[in-house]
Design an enzyme around this catalytic site. Structure first.
Site, PDB file in Angstrom:
ATOM      1  N   ASN A  90       6.936 -16.349  -2.086  1.00  0.00           N
ATOM      2  CA  ASN A  90       6.195 -16.238  -0.898  1.00  0.00           C
ATOM      3  C   ASN A  90       4.937 -15.209  -1.032  1.00  0.00           C
ATOM      4  O   ASN A  90       5.024 -14.191  -1.715  1.00  0.00           O
ATOM      5  CB  ASN A  90       7.106 -15.730   0.190  1.00  0.00           C
ATOM      6  CG  ASN A  90       7.043 -14.410   0.543  1.00  0.00           C
ATOM      7  OD1 ASN A  90       6.130 -13.698   1.181  1.00  0.00           O
ATOM      8  ND2 ASN A  90       8.102 -13.541   0.157  1.00  0.00           N
TER       9      ASN A  90
ATOM     10  N   LEU B  53       1.346 -10.320   4.808  1.00  0.00           N
ATOM     11  CA  LEU B  53       1.517  -9.482   6.117  1.00  0.00           C
ATOM     12  C   LEU B  53       1.115 -10.089   7.461  1.00  0.00           C
ATOM     13  O   LEU B  53       0.327  -9.294   8.173  1.00  0.00           O
ATOM     14  CB  LEU B  53       0.751  -8.301   5.704  1.00  0.00           C
ATOM     15  CG  LEU B  53       1.653  -7.361   4.788  1.00  0.00           C
ATOM     16  CD1 LEU B  53       0.733  -6.097   4.288  1.00  0.00           C
ATOM     17  CD2 LEU B  53       3.083  -6.915   4.896  1.00  0.00           C
TER      18      LEU B  53
ATOM     19  N   CYS C 273       4.716  -4.438  -0.673  1.00  0.00           N
ATOM     20  CA  CYS C 273       4.424  -5.893  -0.374  1.00  0.00           C
ATOM     21  C   CYS C 273       3.445  -6.107  -1.611  1.00  0.00           C
ATOM     22  O   CYS C 273       2.378  -5.722  -1.803  1.00  0.00           O
ATOM     23  CB  CYS C 273       3.617  -6.125   0.915  1.00  0.00           C
ATOM     24  SG  CYS C 273       2.979  -7.766   0.951  1.00  0.00           S
TER      25      CYS C 273
ATOM     26  N   ILE D 101      15.917  -4.327  -2.701  1.00  0.00           N
ATOM     27  CA  ILE D 101      14.747  -4.218  -3.260  1.00  0.00           C
ATOM     28  C   ILE D 101      13.728  -5.139  -2.538  1.00  0.00           C
ATOM     29  O   ILE D 101      14.299  -6.048  -1.874  1.00  0.00           O
ATOM     30  CB  ILE D 101      14.674  -4.386  -4.699  1.00  0.00           C
ATOM     31  CG1 ILE D 101      15.388  -5.921  -5.071  1.00  0.00           C
ATOM     32  CG2 ILE D 101      15.474  -3.567  -5.699  1.00  0.00           C
ATOM     33  CD1 ILE D 101      15.269  -6.560  -6.220  1.00  0.00           C
TER      34      ILE D 101
END
Lengths: 302, 251
Positions: free
Chosen positions: A68, A72, A129, A190
């Site tokens: 993916n 954000l 991210c 994680i």
């Protein structure tokens, strides 16, 4: 069977929580079951300003997992506090706010904003991210940077801070030690592993962002290994995650050293998965000779 | 909302294109045209969003049509009659069915965007709306449901390679062969939807969008579509898949 577990700032009736980004702000899943059954909920990442995210396609399926690169996307911290936090809090379940930013100052401001509500129990510091250039990963791959942002957020707020670690590093233990030293109350690990898939017919990466974060059962052995290693070098608790699909996986994470477990990608396949795991967990613990969740934590370390 | 549907028939209706009739009491009673089923295929992490092509409420069936495009749809195509499939749905909003039965309505479908327009055409004609349909396919061997659409109204079929009907795209059909249009409904690949929106810019229209999806219920933000170039967005799975042509920004 006692499946409750205590973590800094979090008295969890069970160790299961949906992982950030895989559950939105709970609204959609609340139509499937009463969210009160959950140990906690980790909200989708919040940034200071609203973010639209990356171009689509943002997801691609892989063997035993998915990539993916959402980017954000979120309505910004103020809107989240106004509309989403009260909704989640109405289920009487501890709410953990995942916070992201492109500067240390942004992390501080988002953290402070959440502290001003009395409905957020803890923060999950997203420094991992992989899908946003200026979205935190620059803090998550260098121990000194991770330490700096953790210190700044700890200084800005009294909320417990769980730092979400990236597996995209050569030495996960060094990262864990750095944030523990900086005052982190816990670790969350994680996050996804950076990956790519190329579409044969178009000869282009499937994901518009080109790379994406790999999640799902494909990454579970990596998560288990990293938690196993980190657990032996830190004394703060770990919220484990990475490819959890069933209660047996939860036990494996507990054995590796996690004190609680988040469920991510599995929610997409089975919207009831968290509830089902919570119901099954006592039987699984019993089957393998445990009388509580606490008893199993770290028992797999040899 | 998560249910098991029994496959009661399966048929190859065109090249790489499969029609499955599924039995389910509740879904068959509540589905509106344009909604989709989010289907779990064994051994696959992500569900597949597949639009509903037809509903028979009295016999408790819903029909899906899908194209074999990858491993997931290939595996789904191997399911046999009698097998059950696990679905979430019906998901999404569906096409609005106005009571303006006098409106002259155009349906424009391309490839695997054609199926949801069939149930829509049925519902529209049931309420007395006159529909004209343009269907575009890659080639003759990809064509399906042409006769079924013809039973409901004037239907024009074009193919990209000219192997059947006029050669070209759905937007190449000249005005002379079309009635005056009061509204349109369209589903198909993004470039086609953009061309449709441009061609009938003055006509109120509804577009059904498709995108790779994650959760399919609005939680994961995988299938967001911009509503402008300033950061506005809608979620295709939850706010759509049907949008008014003006509310989505197709780039």
């Amino acid at each position: 069977m006692n499946i409750a577990v205590e973590l800094p700032g979090l008295a969890l009736k069970n160790p299961i929580m949906p992982a950030s980004g895989c559950f939105g702000f709970g609204r959609e899943y609340s139509k499937f079951y009463d969210l009160h059954v959950l140990g906690a909920v980790i909200m989708k990442a919040a940034t200071l300003q609203a973010r639209f995210g990356n171009p689509t396609p943002r997801v691609a399926e892989t063997s035993a997992g998915m990539l993916n690169a959402i980017g954000l996307q979120n309505p910004g911290v103020e809107k989240i506090i106004k509309t989403e936090v009260p909704f989640l809090a109405s289920f009487s379940v501890p709410v953990i706010a995942n916070i992201a930013g492109s500067t240390i100052e942004e992390y501080r401001q988002v953290a402070k904003a959440f502290e001003q509500t009395n409905q957020v129990a803890a923060l999950e510091l997203n420094i991992s991210c992989p899908n946003v250039k200026e979205g935190g990963i620059q803090f998550g791959t260098h121990p000194q940077m991770a330490q700096k942002v953790t210190e700044a957020v700890k200084e800005a707020t009294n909320l417990p801070v769980y730092v979400k670690l990236s597996p995209n590093v050569s030495d996960i233990v060094e990262m864990a030690k750095a944030v523990e030293k900086a005052g982190a109350d816990g670790l969350s690990m994680i996050n996804t592993l950076t990956g790519m898939q190329i579409h044969l017919a178009s000869r282009k990466p499937v994901i518009a962002n080109r790379t994406g974060g790999l999640s799902g059962p494909a990454i579970k052995p990596i998560a288990i290994r990293m938690i196993y290693e980190v657990k032996q070098h830190v004394s703060i608790p770990i919220i484990g995650m990475g490819g959890v699909m069933q209660a047996e996986d939860v036990l494996e994470f507990l054995l590796a050293g996690a004190s609680a477990v988040a469920v991510g990608t599995a929610n997409f396949q089975n919207p009831y998965v968290c509830k089902e795991i919570i119901e099954q967990l006592p039987y699984t613990l019993k089957q393998y000779g445990f009388n509580s969740v606490k008893e199993a934590i770290g028992k797999g370390i040899v | 909302m998560q249910q098991e549907l029994r496959i009661i028939s399966k048929q190859k209706i065109a090249r790489d294109t499969v029609e499955m009739v599924l039995e389910n009491k509740s879904i068959s009673q509540v589905t509106v045209p344009g909604q989709f089923l989010h289907i779990h295929v064994q051994g696959h992490m992500l569900r597949r969003p597949i639009s509903i092509a037809n509903v028979d409420a009295s016999n408790y069936t819903v029909t899906i049509i899908f194209k074999i495009l990858g491993e997931g749809t290939r595996k789904l195509s191997t399911y046999d009659v009698g097998n059950k499939i696990d679905v979430l749905g019906p998901n999404g909003n569906g096409f609005p069915l106005d009571n303006t039965t006098q409106a002259s309505t155009l349906l424009v479908g391309g490839g695997i965007g054609v199926p949801p327009l069939y149930y829509l055409a049925k519902k529209l004609t049931e309420q007395g709306t006159v529909v004209t349909t343009i269907l575009g396919f890659q080639s003759k061997e990809h064509i399906f449901y042409e006769e079924k659409f013809r039973e409901l109204g004037n239907t024009i079929v074009v193919t990209n390679d000219g192997s059947y009907g006029e050669k070209g795209f759905v937007t190449n059909v000249p005005d002379e062969v079309l009635p005056t249009i009061d509204r349109y409904y369209s589903c198909g690949p993004l470039p086609m939807l953009k061309a449709v929106k441009e061609r009938w810019i003055t006509v109120p229209g509804y577009l059904s969008l498709e995108e790779r999806m994650g959760c399919g219920i609005g939680a994961c933000f995988a299938c967001a579509v911009p509503t402008d170039d300033r950061g506005g967005y809608k979620k295709i799975c939850q706010d759509g898949p049907v949008f008014t042509a003006e509310e989505v920004y197709l780039g």
